[in-house]
Design an enzyme around this catalytic site. Structure first.
Site, PDB file in Angstrom:
ATOM      1  N   LYS A 163      19.228  16.091  40.369  1.00 31.70           N
ATOM      2  CA  LYS A 163      20.349  16.025  39.415  1.00 31.70           C
ATOM      3  C   LYS A 163      21.596  15.434  40.060  1.00 31.70           C
ATOM      4  CE  LYS A 163      20.475  20.454  38.302  1.00 31.70           C
ATOM      5  NZ  LYS A 163      19.308  21.149  38.868  1.00 31.70           N
ATOM      6  N   ARG A 192      22.921  26.881  32.375  1.00 32.13           N
ATOM      7  CA  ARG A 192      21.774  27.418  33.096  1.00 32.13           C
ATOM      8  C   ARG A 192      21.246  28.694  32.442  1.00 32.13           C
ATOM      9  NH1 ARG A 192      22.846  25.072  38.345  1.00 32.13           N
ATOM     10  NH2 ARG A 192      21.166  25.469  39.813  1.00 32.13           N
ATOM     11  N   ARG A 214      16.679  19.011  52.695  1.00 29.40           N
ATOM     12  CA  ARG A 214      18.124  19.000  52.457  1.00 29.40           C
ATOM     13  C   ARG A 214      18.812  20.094  53.276  1.00 29.40           C
ATOM     14  NH1 ARG A 214      20.123  19.629  46.341  1.00 29.40           N
ATOM     15  NH2 ARG A 214      19.387  21.750  46.672  1.00 29.40           N
ATOM     16  N   ARG A 264      22.977  23.461  54.054  1.00 32.59           N
ATOM     17  CA  ARG A 264      23.248  24.259  52.842  1.00 32.59           C
ATOM     18  C   ARG A 264      22.509  25.589  52.950  1.00 32.59           C
ATOM     19  NH1 ARG A 264      22.797  22.063  46.631  1.00 32.59           N
ATOM     20  NH2 ARG A 264      22.122  24.154  46.102  1.00 32.59           N
ATOM     21  N   ARG A 302      15.326  30.995  43.787  1.00 32.37           N
ATOM     22  CA  ARG A 302      15.959  30.068  42.829  1.00 32.37           C
ATOM     23  C   ARG A 302      14.943  29.524  41.830  1.00 32.37           C
ATOM     24  NH1 ARG A 302      18.310  26.393  47.184  1.00 32.37           N
ATOM     25  NH2 ARG A 302      19.006  24.960  45.568  1.00 32.37           N
TER      26      ARG A 302
HETATM   27  P1  ADP Z   1      20.493  23.601  42.633  1.00 34.94           P
HETATM   28  O1  ADP Z   1      20.428  22.883  41.317  1.00 34.94           O
HETATM   29  O2  ADP Z   1      19.914  22.784  43.752  1.00 34.94           O
HETATM   30  O3  ADP Z   1      19.979  25.010  42.595  1.00 34.94           O
HETATM   31  P2  ADP Z   1      23.392  23.878  42.403  1.00 34.94           P
HETATM   32  O4  ADP Z   1      24.270  23.259  43.389  1.00 34.94           O
HETATM   33  O5  ADP Z   1      23.390  23.352  41.015  1.00 34.94           O
HETATM   34  O6  ADP Z   1      21.976  23.768  43.075  1.00 34.94           O
HETATM   35  O7  ADP Z   1      23.666  25.450  42.312  1.00 34.94           O
HETATM   36  C1  ADP Z   1      23.709  26.254  43.456  1.00 34.94           C
HETATM   37  C2  ADP Z   1      23.942  27.715  43.067  1.00 34.94           C
HETATM   38  O8  ADP Z   1      25.188  27.862  42.371  1.00 34.94           O
HETATM   39  C3  ADP Z   1      22.906  28.326  42.108  1.00 34.94           C
HETATM   40  O9  ADP Z   1      21.753  28.804  42.783  1.00 34.94           O
HETATM   41  C4  ADP Z   1      23.738  29.471  41.475  1.00 34.94           C
HETATM   42  O10 ADP Z   1      23.868  30.563  42.340  1.00 34.94           O
HETATM   43  C5  ADP Z   1      25.122  28.846  41.330  1.00 34.94           C
HETATM   44  N1  ADP Z   1      25.303  28.180  40.028  1.00 34.94           N
HETATM   45  C6  ADP Z   1      25.490  26.848  39.820  1.00 34.94           C
HETATM   46  N2  ADP Z   1      25.619  26.579  38.513  1.00 34.94           N
HETATM   47  C7  ADP Z   1      25.509  27.767  37.858  1.00 34.94           C
HETATM   48  C8  ADP Z   1      25.514  28.164  36.485  1.00 34.94           C
HETATM   49  N3  ADP Z   1      25.683  27.268  35.505  1.00 34.94           N
HETATM   50  N4  ADP Z   1      25.365  29.485  36.194  1.00 34.94           N
HETATM   51  C9  ADP Z   1      25.213  30.396  37.153  1.00 34.94           C
HETATM   52  N5  ADP Z   1      25.175  30.106  38.460  1.00 34.94           N
HETATM   53  C10 ADP Z   1      25.317  28.804  38.823  1.00 34.94           C
END
Ligand code: ADP
Length: 190
Positions: free
Chosen positions: A13, A89, A128, A134, A145
């Site tokens: 993404k 999400r 990554r 990270r 996750r």
């Molecule tokens: P990825 O898509 O690789 O899991 P992101 O950078 O989008 O990584 O998100 C990392 C973390 O941030 C998620 O595992 C969650 O803890 C938090 N997060 C991000 N976006 C949301 C959301 N819309 N609602 C709840 N938690 C979120």
């Protein structure tokens, strides 16, 4: 214009969002990037989000929805709208977003789901993690996750299917080829 890029963690993404935002002049809003920046700065929001992010759990809806509403408020006049990456999400987040858009006579144009199998997702995130440090890109948190995605995020798909706004794209292959397929879908939707 409101475009949502959707898909499991590690599906690409972030990479595709940058290309899309540049081509269509959209503000790229990544909730993950915002949270990581807040955590880095040690703000109140960052501190409260940290334990969820580091354990691979979702940050509570009220916190994320507030953060997102703030981010979509200010869009430069030279831009055409927003590209959402990592939001919504949960179904509650999707409902809040569409309610907000409806209140200004708008609606999401399309949600594009990037499909990638778990084996590939895991190996991308492990790589990554090694390259960027990270903290949530480690085997145990990755597993969590993916589980959270299946249980809490996947239902967002049917929410947009009901609105006739859902499309999916194979997320395996060359970055440029995937980008090309995404552009076709965006152009059909705007
Ligand atoms: P990825 O898509 O690789 O899991 P992101 O950078 O989008 O990584 O998100 C990392 C973390 O941030 C998620 O595992 C969650 O803890 C938090 N997060 C991000 N976006 C949301 C959301 N819309 N609602 C709840 N938690 C979120």
């Amino acid at each position: 214009m409101t475009i949502i890029l959707f898909g499991p963690p590690g599906c690409g993404k972030g990479t595709q969002s940058e290309l899309i935002a540049e081509k269509y002049k959209l503000k790229h809003i990544s909730t993950g990037d915002i949270l990581r920046a807040e955590m880095e700065m040690g703000t109140e929001l960052g501190l409260s989000a940290k334990k969820y992010v580091n354990e691979g759990k979702l940050v509570p809806d009220d916190v994320i929805i507030g953060m997102l509403m703030k981010a979509i408020k200010s869009i430069d006049a030279n831009l055409n709208g927003v590209l959402l990456d990592g939001f919504p999400r949960t179904t509650a987040q999707a409902e809040a977003l569409e309610e907000k858009l409806t209140s200004s006579n708008k609606q999401t144009n399309v949600l594009i789901d990037l499909r990638v199998n778990d084996k590939e997702l895991i190996s991308r995130m492990i790589l990554r993690g090694k390259a960027t440090g990270r903290v949530d890109d480690n085997p145990e948190t990755i597993k969590k996750r993916l589980q959270v995605y299946a249980e809490q995020t996947y239902p967002v798909k049917s929410f947009y299917q009901k609105l006739n706004k859902y499309v999916s794209i194979d997320g395996l292959g060359k970055i440029d080829d995937i980008f090309g397929k995404i552009c076709i879908e965006i152009e059909k939707a705007i």
